[in-house]
Design a protein around this motif. Structure first.
Motif, PDB file in Angstrom:
ATOM      1  N   LEU A  66       8.821 101.965  -2.315  1.00 48.79           N
ATOM      2  CA  LEU A  66       8.378 101.800  -3.704  1.00 48.79           C
ATOM      3  C   LEU A  66       9.544 101.781  -4.688  1.00 48.79           C
ATOM      4  CD1 LEU A  66       5.913 101.259  -5.427  1.00 48.79           C
ATOM      5  CD2 LEU A  66       5.700 103.706  -5.830  1.00 48.79           C
ATOM      6  N   THR A 107       3.501 109.162  -3.101  1.00 44.90           N
ATOM      7  CA  THR A 107       4.546 108.920  -4.088  1.00 44.90           C
ATOM      8  C   THR A 107       4.998 110.251  -4.684  1.00 44.90           C
ATOM      9  OG1 THR A 107       2.849 108.536  -5.760  1.00 44.90           O
ATOM     10  CG2 THR A 107       3.777 106.620  -4.682  1.00 44.90           C
ATOM     11  N   ILE A 137      -0.716 111.547  -6.850  1.00 49.04           N
ATOM     12  CA  ILE A 137       0.291 110.591  -7.304  1.00 49.04           C
ATOM     13  C   ILE A 137       1.239 111.303  -8.270  1.00 49.04           C
ATOM     14  CG2 ILE A 137       0.646 108.611  -8.848  1.00 49.04           C
ATOM     15  CD1 ILE A 137      -1.787 107.306  -7.587  1.00 49.04           C
ATOM     16  N   SER A 142       4.586 110.114 -10.504  1.00 56.46           N
ATOM     17  CA  SER A 142       5.276 108.860 -10.836  1.00 56.46           C
ATOM     18  C   SER A 142       6.033 108.985 -12.155  1.00 56.46           C
ATOM     19  CB  SER A 142       4.264 107.704 -10.919  1.00 56.46           C
ATOM     20  OG  SER A 142       3.491 107.811 -12.092  1.00 56.46           O
ATOM     21  N   GLU A 173       2.001 100.289 -24.334  1.00 63.95           N
ATOM     22  CA  GLU A 173       2.585 101.025 -23.210  1.00 63.95           C
ATOM     23  C   GLU A 173       4.104 101.059 -23.321  1.00 63.95           C
ATOM     24  OE1 GLU A 173       1.312  99.622 -19.361  1.00 63.95           O
ATOM     25  OE2 GLU A 173      -0.649  99.033 -20.127  1.00 63.95           O
ATOM     26  N   THR A 217      -1.165 102.003 -16.662  1.00 65.25           N
ATOM     27  CA  THR A 217       0.184 101.582 -17.044  1.00 65.25           C
ATOM     28  C   THR A 217       0.874 100.922 -15.846  1.00 65.25           C
ATOM     29  OG1 THR A 217       1.178 103.659 -16.377  1.00 65.25           O
ATOM     30  CG2 THR A 217       0.404 103.512 -18.654  1.00 65.25           C
ATOM     31  N   ALA A 218       1.878 100.120 -16.136  1.00 64.18           N
ATOM     32  CA  ALA A 218       2.568  99.368 -15.082  1.00 64.18           C
ATOM     33  C   ALA A 218       3.188 100.311 -14.053  1.00 64.18           C
ATOM     34  CB  ALA A 218       3.636  98.470 -15.701  1.00 64.18           C
ATOM     35  N   GLN A 219       3.836 101.372 -14.527  1.00 61.06           N
ATOM     36  CA  GLN A 219       4.565 102.248 -13.614  1.00 61.06           C
ATOM     37  C   GLN A 219       3.614 103.053 -12.734  1.00 61.06           C
ATOM     38  OE1 GLN A 219       7.945 101.875 -13.346  1.00 61.06           O
ATOM     39  NE2 GLN A 219       7.401 100.201 -14.702  1.00 61.06           N
ATOM     40  N   TYR A 220       2.575 103.600 -13.320  1.00 66.17           N
ATOM     41  CA  TYR A 220       1.596 104.356 -12.541  1.00 66.17           C
ATOM     42  C   TYR A 220       0.910 103.436 -11.538  1.00 66.17           C
ATOM     43  CZ  TYR A 220      -2.453 107.336 -11.511  1.00 66.17           C
ATOM     44  OH  TYR A 220      -3.416 108.082 -10.881  1.00 66.17           O
ATOM     45  N   ASN A 221       0.623 102.216 -11.958  1.00 68.26           N
ATOM     46  CA  ASN A 221      -0.068 101.289 -11.073  1.00 68.26           C
ATOM     47  C   ASN A 221       0.760 100.926  -9.849  1.00 68.26           C
ATOM     48  OD1 ASN A 221      -2.648 100.976 -12.097  1.00 68.26           O
ATOM     49  ND2 ASN A 221      -2.005  99.470 -13.619  1.00 68.26           N
ATOM     50  N   LEU A 222       2.073 100.940  -9.988  1.00 70.41           N
ATOM     51  CA  LEU A 222       2.909 100.702  -8.809  1.00 70.41           C
ATOM     52  C   LEU A 222       2.674 101.815  -7.787  1.00 70.41           C
ATOM     53  CD1 LEU A 222       6.184  99.509 -10.536  1.00 70.41           C
ATOM     54  CD2 LEU A 222       4.769  98.155  -8.991  1.00 70.41           C
ATOM     55  N   ALA A 223       2.567 103.048  -8.280  1.00 70.91           N
ATOM     56  CA  ALA A 223       2.291 104.167  -7.376  1.00 70.91           C
ATOM     57  C   ALA A 223       0.881 104.052  -6.787  1.00 70.91           C
ATOM     58  CB  ALA A 223       2.461 105.491  -8.125  1.00 70.91           C
ATOM     59  N   LEU A 224      -0.070 103.681  -7.625  1.00 69.21           N
ATOM     60  CA  LEU A 224      -1.454 103.548  -7.158  1.00 69.21           C
ATOM     61  C   LEU A 224      -1.569 102.432  -6.115  1.00 69.21           C
ATOM     62  CD1 LEU A 224      -4.418 104.392  -7.437  1.00 69.21           C
ATOM     63  CD2 LEU A 224      -4.610 102.813  -9.381  1.00 69.21           C
ATOM     64  N   ASP A 254       0.744 101.487  -4.124  1.00 69.67           N
ATOM     65  CA  ASP A 254       1.362 102.016  -2.913  1.00 69.67           C
ATOM     66  C   ASP A 254       0.349 102.869  -2.138  1.00 69.67           C
ATOM     67  OD1 ASP A 254       4.139 102.534  -1.550  1.00 69.67           O
ATOM     68  OD2 ASP A 254       3.197 104.510  -1.717  1.00 69.67           O
ATOM     69  N   ARG A 255      -0.391 103.667  -2.872  1.00 70.29           N
ATOM     70  CA  ARG A 255      -1.450 104.480  -2.278  1.00 70.29           C
ATOM     71  C   ARG A 255      -2.482 103.618  -1.540  1.00 70.29           C
ATOM     72  NH1 ARG A 255      -2.660 109.852  -3.422  1.00 70.29           N
ATOM     73  NH2 ARG A 255      -0.616 110.789  -3.285  1.00 70.29           N
ATOM     74  N   VAL A 301       3.569  97.154   0.871  1.00 71.64           N
ATOM     75  CA  VAL A 301       4.313  96.942  -0.378  1.00 71.64           C
ATOM     76  C   VAL A 301       3.318  97.042  -1.524  1.00 71.64           C
ATOM     77  CG1 VAL A 301       4.072  94.416  -0.353  1.00 71.64           C
ATOM     78  CG2 VAL A 301       5.961  95.463  -1.606  1.00 71.64           C
ATOM     79  N   SER A 302       3.745  97.644  -2.608  1.00 68.44           N
ATOM     80  CA  SER A 302       2.886  97.726  -3.791  1.00 68.44           C
ATOM     81  C   SER A 302       3.338  96.718  -4.834  1.00 68.44           C
ATOM     82  CB  SER A 302       2.940  99.125  -4.406  1.00 68.44           C
ATOM     83  OG  SER A 302       2.240  99.125  -5.645  1.00 68.44           O
ATOM     84  N   TYR A 303       2.388  95.992  -5.367  1.00 73.75           N
ATOM     85  CA  TYR A 303       2.668  95.129  -6.513  1.00 73.75           C
ATOM     86  C   TYR A 303       2.028  95.662  -7.795  1.00 73.75           C
ATOM     87  CZ  TYR A 303       4.792  91.645  -3.497  1.00 73.75           C
ATOM     88  OH  TYR A 303       5.628  91.006  -2.624  1.00 73.75           O
TER      89      TYR A 303
END
Lengths: 474, 184
Positions: free
Chosen positions: A287, A310, A331, A333, A421, B122-129, B131-132, B154-156
């Motif tokens: 990630l 994460t 999570i 992050s 954001e 948000t973009a950053q949290y969604n990358l983690a989500l 990945d989950r 891979v997370s997008y």
């Protein structure tokens, strides 16, 4: 030009810019037009998200206070220059527009309506002329002159106190004609310093991620760009041909750390501000999102994934000394380093919804910071460490909230529809840039950190995301 | 129903076998595959060669050696998720079970699971989500016996949406674990 309103000047500026096809003030107005119909930002007091499911401590005041007091009323009559259409369009107009925009958005001045300015009478020679200027509500007058000098231009500026009827600041600048905007930024910065003791943020840069290079029918590609804080001078930094996201400036302003999907899998990358010296920070995690430089520039905090979980990690910029700071099934992050280097803010859904927490560099002393609302995320410390800006949401769209960390008092500085954001602070702490999505368009806006005044859209080409304001003032 | 499908498959295999065994280079390209077997009676005559009881060729309409990776990828259906969740839903279990069954038949297939989210976080949290989600789908497949070494994740996040609308219909399409075959 004398006697024209500021609005007319801007319209002229737009015409000129669009004819020449140059990015700048015209692009700003064009971008603003895209969003017309919807209210802009930060005007009327607006209530922030109300808590849901969380007890609201009594010390949280979720109302927008608007502008703080003590803004100096300032008249900025049109810059005087020899009559020359070329000098006017390439020198005087961009100089005057830039200067007016900087000062109007400085939070230090309120610009008196140019339509009310008296003809001539500058500088004011007697009490009567001074009073004519004061009748516009101004207490200060900024008298500027621009003249060619060989291949350069010379700008002379004098700030008059209309009460005492005497100049209190006199400045002279010279530079190439194409640098007049920079001269205007420098003068504006010096004027702010005159009243606040520190320079304004008008010479600073913002890095961001943009999809403007996207080819139709292909995967979305985002590259890292930089620009002046007002949207001028946009420059592409990366040529990754994939997703390059979430840049963060090094403390000395020489390089950026960002996340990129080069080599197929997302990694942490460093690049010089001019696009040179690109290299990857080797890490074993997956990630590798949301990198944040430590204040000493030696370490990067980031969101890494291990076996599908994460967590927050720190690593030296050479890839050594990898440390895992969180160990939680939820999570974790989006870490952000506090300016004193001793704490990290981050987002976690460990208590249900995503909320902002803080911890020390050992991962200990974890505490929840955001208490109201059902989604608080993307924290950013003010340069003095006293306030936290973040994306806040209860019902409806994300807005930008600013919390005083000592009191917990929180104000919302954005308003209207659209997701707001990714806040980032100007190095003097007076402004915040963030991204706002309206329909299919996401752009970067710059507003005052106290929510006063109107936030300005500073990008227009493609969609633009994740602003990072440089951390050095000069 | 199952029986007749099998008959069809056998016909295709039989035709393919005949074509493959024909040693003479043909001047004309082979006829395009007929849409359906017309002469069902010939099927009955197809029997495994008696003297060599080696494993019979896989009886399947999906002869993946002739198909592109993106075609094969489309056999693996996406698993969809609830808002801000990475739990495998009941409907996703069925989808992943079908994917797992297919993947076990084609042990040579390597693939990536992409985790995607809708645009609301948000973009950053969604990358983690994201990945989950990718890892949740991976874990479910491995629990069904798919070798983890075949799977990359891979997370997008919300960076590469499948649907670009701003409504629940689009959001649901974008909350997914998406399969991309990388080798066969």
């Amino acid at each position: 030009m004398k006697g024209k309103s500021l609005k007319e000047e801007r319209e002229n500026g737009e015409e000129k810019v669009s004819l020449k096809g140059v990015r700048g003030a015209g692009a700003l107005l064009a971008a603003a037009a895209l969003f017309s119909g919807a209210p802009l930002f930060g005007q009327a007091p607006k209530s922030a998200p109300t808590p849901s499911g969380v007890a609201q401590p009594s010390n949280i005041d979720l109302t927008l206070t608007g502008a703080t007091g003590a803004r100096r009323p300032l008249a900025i009559p049109m810059t005087i220059a020899p009559i020359s259409p070329d000098l006017q369009s390439r020198g005087v107009d961009p100089f005057y527009t830039t200067l007016s925009d900087d000062l109007a958005g400085s939070g230090v001045f309120v610009v008196a309506d140019p339509a009310l300015y008296p003809k001539a009478m500058r500088p004011p020679r007697n009490r009567e002329e001074g009073d004519a200027w004061k009748a516009t509500s101004a207490q200060f007058l900024l008298d500027t002159h621009l003249a060619p000098d060989g291949g350069n231009v010379v700008v002379e500026a004098m700030l008059w106190d209309l009460g005492m009827l005497k100049p209190i600041l006199s400045k002279k600048y010279s530079g190439e004609l194409r640098a007049v905007r920079r001269i205007a930024h420098t003068l504006a910065s010096d004027l702010v310093r005159q009243f606040t003791g520190r320079p304004g943020p008008f010479l600073t840069k913002i890095a961001f991620s943009s999809d403007r290079e996207r080819v139709a029918g292909k995967h979305v590609v985002k590259e890292i760009f930089t620009m002046d804080f007002d949207g001028d001078n946009q420059r592409r930094i990366t040529y990754s041909n994939t997703l390059s996201l979430a840049p963060d400036w090094s403390p000395d302003g020489t390089k950026l750390v960002y996340q990129s999907y080069e080599k197929d899998t997302p990694g942490l990358w460093l690049i010089g501000k001019d696009g040179t010296d690109k290299r990857q920070i080797p890490v074993p995690t997956q990630l590798n999102a949301s990198p944040s430089f430590s204040p000493d520039g030696k370490t990067v905090a980031f969101c890494g994934s291990v076996k599908g979980n994460t967590e927050i990690f720190t690593v030296q910029t050479d890839g050594s000394n990898l440390k895992r700071l969180t160990e939680n099934a939820a999570i974790d992050s989006t870490p952000r380093w506090s300016p004193n280097g001793r704490e990290l803010a981050f987002t976690s859904n460990r208590q249900g919804t995503p909320q902002i927490f803080m911890m020390d560099l050992e991962g200990a002393n974890v505490r929840r910071v955001s208490l109201a609302g059902n989604w608080n995320d993307e924290a950013a410390f003010s340069p003095d460490g006293g306030r936290l800006a973040f994306a806040c949401r209860n019902e409806g769209d994300f807005q930008i909230c600013v919390m005083d960390l000592a009191t917990g008092r929180t104000v919302q500085i954005s308003s209207g529809t659209g997701a707001n954001e990714g806040p980032t602070w100007s190095p003097d702490g007076s402004k915040i840039a963030w991204e706002v999505q309206r329909g299919d368009s996401t752009q970067i806006v710059v507003g005052n950190a106290d929510g006063g005044g109107t936030a300005r859209i500073v990008t227009s080409s493609g969609n633009n995301f994740s602003p990072s304001w440089i951390k050095t003032l000069e | 129903m199952k029986q007749s499908l099998k008959v069809v498959s056998l016909t295709v295999v039989a035709l393919a076998f005949v074509a493959a065994c024909s040693s003479k280079p043909k001047a004309t390209p082979p006829p395009a595959p007929t849409p359906a077997p017309v002469s069902t009676p010939t099927v009955v005559t197809v029997e495994p060669p008696a003297p060599t009881p080696q494993p019979t060729p896989r009886v399947d309409a999906d002869d993946i050696t002739r198909k592109s990776l993106s075609e094969i990828s489309s056999y693996l259906k996406p698993a969809f998720f609830d808002y801000d969740k990475a739990d495998i839903r009941t409907d996703a279990r069925d989808v992943l079970a079908a994917n797992a069954a297919w993947l076990k038949k084609y042990a040579g297939v390597q693939f990536t699971i992409e985790g995607h989210t809708d645009e609301r976080g948000t973009a950053q949290y969604n990358l983690a989500l994201g990945d989950r989600r990718a890892n949740a789908a991976k874990d479910y497949l491995t629990s069904l016996g798919v070798d983890a070494s075949r799977i990359k994740t891979v997370s997008y996040g919300k960076e590469r949406p499948f649907a670009t609308g701003h409504d629940e219909d689009s959001w649901q399409k974008n909350r997914r674990a998406h399969f991309v075959v990388t080798a066969k």
